[in-house]
Design a protein around this motif. Structure first.
Motif, short mmCIF file in Angstrom:
data_model
loop_
_atom_site.label_atom_id
_atom_site.label_comp_id
_atom_site.label_asym_id
_atom_site.label_seq_id
_atom_site.Cartn_x
_atom_site.Cartn_y
_atom_site.Cartn_z
N ILE A 92 0.83 -1.21 0.00
CA ILE A 92 0.00 0.00 0.00
C ILE A 92 0.87 1.26 0.00
O ILE A 92 0.45 2.32 -0.44
N LEU A 101 9.90 5.28 6.39
CA LEU A 101 9.63 4.47 7.58
C LEU A 101 10.92 3.81 8.06
O LEU A 101 11.27 3.86 9.24
N HIS A 107 16.40 5.68 13.25
CA HIS A 107 16.62 6.96 13.92
C HIS A 107 17.45 7.93 13.13
O HIS A 107 18.29 8.64 13.66
N ASP B 26 13.78 8.72 20.51
CA ASP B 26 13.82 7.53 19.64
C ASP B 26 12.46 6.84 19.61
O ASP B 26 11.95 6.50 18.54
N GLN B 29 10.00 8.84 17.66
CA GLN B 29 10.23 8.75 16.21
C GLN B 29 9.73 7.41 15.65
O GLN B 29 9.02 7.38 14.65
N GLU B 30 10.07 6.33 16.36
CA GLU B 30 9.63 5.00 15.90
C GLU B 30 8.11 4.91 15.89
O GLU B 30 7.51 4.48 14.90
N ALA B 33 6.40 7.00 13.18
CA ALA B 33 6.59 6.46 11.83
C ALA B 33 5.70 5.25 11.62
O ALA B 33 5.10 5.08 10.54
N LEU B 34 5.60 4.39 12.64
CA LEU B 34 4.76 3.20 12.51
C LEU B 34 3.27 3.58 12.46
O LEU B 34 2.49 2.96 11.74
N ARG B 36 2.14 6.41 11.29
CA ARG B 36 1.92 7.02 9.97
C ARG B 36 1.62 5.94 8.94
O ARG B 36 0.74 6.10 8.09
N ARG B 37 2.34 4.84 9.03
CA ARG B 37 2.10 3.76 8.08
C ARG B 37 0.65 3.28 8.18
O ARG B 37 -0.02 3.09 7.16
N LEU B 40 -1.63 5.82 6.59
CA LEU B 40 -1.53 5.81 5.13
C LEU B 40 -2.34 4.65 4.57
O LEU B 40 -3.04 4.79 3.57
N GLN B 41 -2.23 3.50 5.24
CA GLN B 41 -3.01 2.34 4.79
C GLN B 41 -4.50 2.64 4.86
O GLN B 41 -5.25 2.31 3.93
N ARG B 44 -5.67 4.97 2.11
CA ARG B 44 -5.74 4.38 0.77
C ARG B 44 -6.70 3.22 0.69
O ARG B 44 -6.99 2.71 -0.38
N ARG B 45 -7.13 2.74 1.87
CA ARG B 45 -8.14 1.68 1.89
C ARG B 45 -9.22 2.11 2.87
O ARG B 45 -9.37 1.54 3.93
N LEU B 117 10.95 -4.86 10.98
CA LEU B 117 10.89 -4.11 12.23
C LEU B 117 11.80 -4.74 13.28
O LEU B 117 12.39 -4.05 14.10
#
Lengths: 339, 290
Positions: A92, A101, A107, B26, B29-30, B33-34, B36-37, B40-41, B44-45, B117
């Motif tokens: 996706i 990502l 980091h 840290d 940030q992790e 980002a996760l 956000r994924r 985004l999914q 789009r769905r 991951l």
């Protein structure tokens, strides 16, 4: 060895009744492009999963980039890039989003990440594809993206599990080129493969793995030279039957200067010989003539890594592949990969 | 490929070594980002979101209509059934969403994405859990607001601003606990078939064995006991009380077979459950190197 990036000592790993690794020792020098060669099921992936901290061995020591991978896995993860066998992308997301990502998981500060992604996209020849969803990528494009992910944080060690399986020639060449440049730039690269040519063409050193242990180790040329002798492939007919082949084999074995005769059933019962020197070949022709056997073709070649494998295990790599192909259990293997 | 520039030997400016970065930065940030994924999914769905908002509305309208002629005296204080039901639908919707949180993680496991991951130097693998919690909480928030808006429109009332805050805190605790449990299952079970089976078996029985659809006073004794122990009940009752205007946490919100339960007790139980389940699944995340 003080300057080894990877140091594996007496690793064992067992999956139920299967002994995947049996006291495996391996030492990968810094800055080396190192190949792990072996048939499917030899234990290559298991070894790589242990090196990349995805799996703990039953026993043994794992030192990666100066850290004990079992006690300081995070330090090891900071320093290594891993390109797994199964292409792990999110269909996706676009390629760029996946790289972003990945960068966050390592980091990387955003201001360094953007130019670094541009650099990798250009280097991998991904062009416009980077902003399209990964689901639309070809196998080769996925693999390039995967490699870009592995390189994003400029690791000092890059580990690749069968990086070119099933790829088109262009993508394969592109990946080989990148790996060579990385080695040039001082990155240590460890790749597994069951393609002889790949390891022969790329690797500075290699270890041949079979049945979960290292059976030969060294540079490709040293391993081949150590075998010595000239290789000859001989056919008395385009396709001989087994009886004829064994008759020819007897005649040839009686010749002085012939070290080894193997009947290659996979290739129409052709005969693979090792002879002491080139002069022996003329005598072979005479002997066959005397036995009223024709010579359909006779080819000389240098020793290959397959010969090294044959010498160590008594079978060719291809035979080993065929032997495991029937006995593998896809479900059990997926279960292993999910651990 | 030949004209492409060669890779630089060293990164232009290497990232700071781990020791010089703060753990909090840290983990943030992790986690972001996760998260956000996941968003985004979703973007789009969007089917998941659309279905996730529609389904509870259908529940609300159909169940409300089904029991519209419920006998007088079934509910305390002569409450209308629609008004009684609202809290149940809100909690059940958030619960279902959180129960499904493990599914994407299970698919990541099956497709090898989770390995990406796990080989990354995550400061804490709890980031994976936190990202799911953030995502599911936001999703539940949208769903709950849709339910509450519809309920208000149907004449079932509105809890007011303070009540809304109580609703959100309650949901957050429940979502955290159930998401943690679902992710734990996603790591412990062999595959998505098994996970879906567990979700399937857990979902409706937990709904029926709670006070979502009927009060304890209406249930046979054994079911009343079950409902009084069911975590869903501990989320439903404070929300129901908020709707009834009982905003003080010291008020009794449930008369259970074993005693009277206050709103504060409900939230305390949910918080303990959330922390307990989170601590319980931590070892599962790190299991690979034990």
């Amino acid at each position: 060895m003080p300057d080894a990036v990877i140091e594996l000592q007496q690793l064992t790993k067992r999956y139920g009744p299967v002994e995947a690794l049996q006291s495996l020792d391996l030492s990968v020098p810094r800055g080396c492009l190192y190949g792990l060669l072996g048939p499917n099921g030899a234990g290559k992936t298991t070894a790589l999963r242990i090196i990349t901290t995805l799996l703990a061995p039953d026993s043994g020591r794992v030192i990666v980039a100066g850290h004990d991978a079992l006690k300081q896995p995070r330090q090891v993860r900071e320093l290594l890039g891993y390109v797994a066998q199964e292409v792990a992308i999110d269909k996706i997301l676009t390629g760029r989003e996946l790289l972003q990502l990945q960068g966050a998981l390592y980091h990387q500060p955003a201001r360094l990440l953007t130019p670094r992604i541009e650099e990798l996209v250009e280097r991998m020849g991904m062009g416009d594809w980077i902003d399209r969803r990964c689901g639309s990528y070809s196998g080769g494009m996925r693999r390039r993206l995967d490699l870009a992910c592995g390189l994003l944080h400029s690791p000092e060690l890059l580990v690749l599990d069968e990086p070119t399986v099933g790829l088109d020639i262009e993508s394969r060449a592109a990946i080989w080129q990148v790996l060579r440049e990385l080695r040039q730039a001082g990155t240590t690269v460890l790749l597994s493969s069951h393609y002889l040519e790949e390891v022969d063409a790329l690797a500075d050193r290699l270890a041949i793995i079979d049945g979960g242990r290292v059976i030969a180790e060294g540079s490709p040329s040293a391993l081949k030279e150590a075998l010595g002798g000239d290789r000859v492939t001989l056919r008395v007919r385009e396709f001989s039957d087994e009886r004829e082949a064994s008759r020819v084999s007897e005649v040839l074995q009686a010749c002085p200067g012939v070290r080894q005769v193997v009947v290659n059933r996979a290739q129409g019962h052709s005969l693979n010989l090792v002879v002491e020197h080139e002069g022996v070949i003329e005598q072979l022709r005479c002997q066959l003539d005397a036995a009223e056997l024709p010579v359909f073709s006779l080819a000389q070649s240098q020793a290959s890594l397959d010969d090294v494998y044959l010498q160590a295990t008594g079978r060719t790599l291809m035979d080993a592949e065929l032997a495991v192909a029937g006995s593998r259990d896809a479900k059990a293997e997926r279960k292993q990969a999910m651990r | 490929m030949t004209s492409a520039p060669t890779l630089t030997a060293q990164p232009p400016l290497p990232a700071l070594p781990a020791a010089n970065r703060s753990a909090l930065a840290d983990v943030t940030q992790e986690t972001l980002a996760l998260t956000r994924r996941l968003f985004l999914q979703l973007a789009r769905r969007p089917t998941t979101l659309v279905a996730g908002v529609l389904q509870p509305l259908i529940w609300l309208v159909l169940f409300g209509a089904l029991f519209a002629k419920a006998p007088e005296g079934l509910l305390p204080d002569g409450m209308s059934y629609g008004r009684f039901l609202g809290a149940g639908v809100i909690v059940f919707t958030a619960f279902s969403a959180a129960l499904n949180a493990g599914l994407p993680v299970m698919f990541d496991r099956e497709f090898g994405f989770l390995n990406r991951l796990l080989v990354a130097p995550l400061r804490s693998r709890s980031s994976i859990v936190l990202a799911s919690v953030l995502y599911i909480t936001s999703l539940s928030l949208v769903q709950s607001l849709a339910i509450m808006g519809t309920a208000a429109w149907l004449g079932y009332g509105w809890p007011g601003t303070a009540g809304l805050a109580l609703v959100l805190v309650t949901l957050l605790l429940l979502v955290f606990a159930v998401t943690a449990m679902s992710l734990g299952l996603a790591f412990a079970l062999p595959g998505h078939i098994e996970l879906i089976a567990v979700i399937f078996v857990a979902n409706l029985p937990l709904l029926f064995a709670s006070t979502a659809l009927a009060p304890i006073s209406f249930m046979p004794t054994w079911l009343g006991w079950l409902a009084a122990l069911n975590p869903l009940t501990f989320a439903i009752e404070p929300i129901r009380a908020a709707y009834a205007g009982h905003l003080s946490l010291g008020d009794v919100v449930l008369i259970a077979p074993y005693g009277e339960i206050t709103g504060a007790t409900c939230l305390g139980v949910l918080a303990l459950l959330a922390i307990g389940l989170f601590l319980l699944i931590r070892p599962l995340l790190d299991r690979k190197l034990s």
